[in-house]
Design a protein around this motif. Structure first.
Motif, mmCIF file in Angstrom:
data_model
loop_
_atom_site.group_PDB
_atom_site.id
_atom_site.type_symbol
_atom_site.label_atom_id
_atom_site.label_comp_id
_atom_site.label_asym_id
_atom_site.label_seq_id
_atom_site.Cartn_x
_atom_site.Cartn_y
_atom_site.Cartn_z
ATOM 1 N N THR A 154 35.734 60.843 34.581
ATOM 2 C CA THR A 154 35.044 61.593 35.259
ATOM 3 C C THR A 154 34.322 61.643 36.302
ATOM 4 N N ALA A 155 34.077 60.547 36.859
ATOM 5 C CA ALA A 155 33.228 60.136 38.258
ATOM 6 C C ALA A 155 34.306 60.303 39.334
ATOM 7 N N ALA A 195 28.886 55.172 40.411
ATOM 8 C CA ALA A 195 29.734 53.984 40.415
ATOM 9 C C ALA A 195 30.007 53.452 38.611
ATOM 10 N N SER A 196 29.920 54.571 37.644
ATOM 11 C CA SER A 196 29.900 54.252 36.482
ATOM 12 C C SER A 196 31.282 53.808 35.813
ATOM 13 N N GLY A 217 32.889 44.031 42.017
ATOM 14 C CA GLY A 217 31.663 43.662 41.620
ATOM 15 C C GLY A 217 31.225 42.617 42.531
ATOM 16 N N GLY A 218 32.022 42.084 43.245
ATOM 17 C CA GLY A 218 31.550 40.692 44.270
ATOM 18 C C GLY A 218 30.772 41.200 45.211
ATOM 19 N N ASP A 219 30.459 40.370 46.184
ATOM 20 C CA ASP A 219 29.819 40.734 47.596
ATOM 21 C C ASP A 219 30.778 41.502 48.410
ATOM 22 N N THR A 220 30.247 42.676 48.841
ATOM 23 C CA THR A 220 31.070 43.422 49.593
ATOM 24 C C THR A 220 31.077 43.262 51.333
ATOM 25 N N GLY A 235 26.311 60.109 50.117
ATOM 26 C CA GLY A 235 26.075 59.914 48.601
ATOM 27 C C GLY A 235 27.262 59.760 47.754
ATOM 28 N N GLU A 236 28.210 59.750 48.210
ATOM 29 C CA GLU A 236 29.487 59.479 47.297
ATOM 30 C C GLU A 236 29.849 57.974 47.573
#
Length: 184
Positions: free
Chosen positions: A150-151, A145-146, A61-64, A169-170
C-alpha cells in the motif's frame, strides 16, 4: 401381527436407508473440485511480489553512501632559494575545489541500488537512468518506508532508459539500475 418385510408396515423405512443395510456397502469418496489454475497463479504471483519487496527492503537496509565525508586538505611545501638569503621553507595550504553539484545537502546523482528520502538524501526533481545494470531495473516511488504494498505510489521494471519525477517527502527505491542523474 408382525411384519418382517423392511420398508412396509406401520413405520416404513424410506428407500434411501435400504442401501446401508446391504453387506459390503461403503460410502462414496467426497467429490473435490479441482483448483482453478487462475487462483493458484494469482496466489503464487502475489507471494513472489511480496517476497521481492521484502528482499529489496532488506538489501536497502545497509549504508546508502549518503553520509558526508570530510574533504581532504592538500598541503604543499616549497623551498625557495635566494642568492643572498639562505634557503627558506614556506608551507602553503590549498583548499580543495568544490564542485557546486557536490555541496552539502541532498545529492543529484546516486547509485542504482538503495532507498532514498527525497528532500533529505536526494533533491526533488526529474531523474534519468540509462536502464538496467544487469537483467532488470526496478524503481518505486513510495509514500513511506514501511515495505507494504500500500506504500507504492508508482513503480516499474525497465530494461532501457527511463525518467521518474520525484517529490519532496517521498521515498525512492531502486534496484538493478545504472546510476540516476537529476535532469530537471
Amino acid at each position: 401381527m408382525t411384519n418382517h418385510n423392511p420398508g412396509t408396515g406401520p413405520y416404513p423405512q424410506p428407500p434411501y436407508q435400504q442401501p446401508f443395510a446391504q453387506a459390503g456397502w461403503q460410502p462414496a469418496a467426497p467429490v473435490v473440485s479441482p483448483a482453478r489454475p487462475g487462483r493458484r497463479f494469482l496466489a503464487h504471483g502475489l507471494t513472489a511480489i511480496v517476497s521481492l519487496i521484502i528482499g529489496v527492503g532488506i538489501g536497502a537496509g545497509g549504508d546508502t553512501g549518503t553520509s558526508a565525508s570530510p574533504r581532504p586538505t592538500v598541503t604543499v611545501t616549497e623551498t625557495a632559494q635566494a642568492e643572498s638569503v639562505p634557503a627558506a621553507t614556506e608551507t602553503v595550504t590549498a583548499e580543495p575545489v568544490v564542485d557546486p553539484e557536490e555541496e552539502d545537502g541532498p545529492q543529484t546523482t546516486f547509485s542504482g541500488d538503495g532507498q532514498y528520502l527525497v528532500g533529505e538524501d536526494i533533491k526533488p526533481g526529474t531523474y534519468k537512468t540509462a536502464g538496467a545494470d544487469g537483467l532488470n531495473c526496478y524503481w518505486a516511488r513510495l509514500k513511506n518506508a514501511s515495505g507494504e504494498l500500500t506504500a507504492i505510489i508508482a513503480n516499474g521494471n525497465v530494461q532501457g532508459q527511463t525518467r521518474v519525477a520525484l517529490k519532496k517527502g517521498e521515498f525512492f527505491e531502486t534496484n538493478g539500475c545504472q546510476d540516476w542523474k537529476r535532469v530537471g
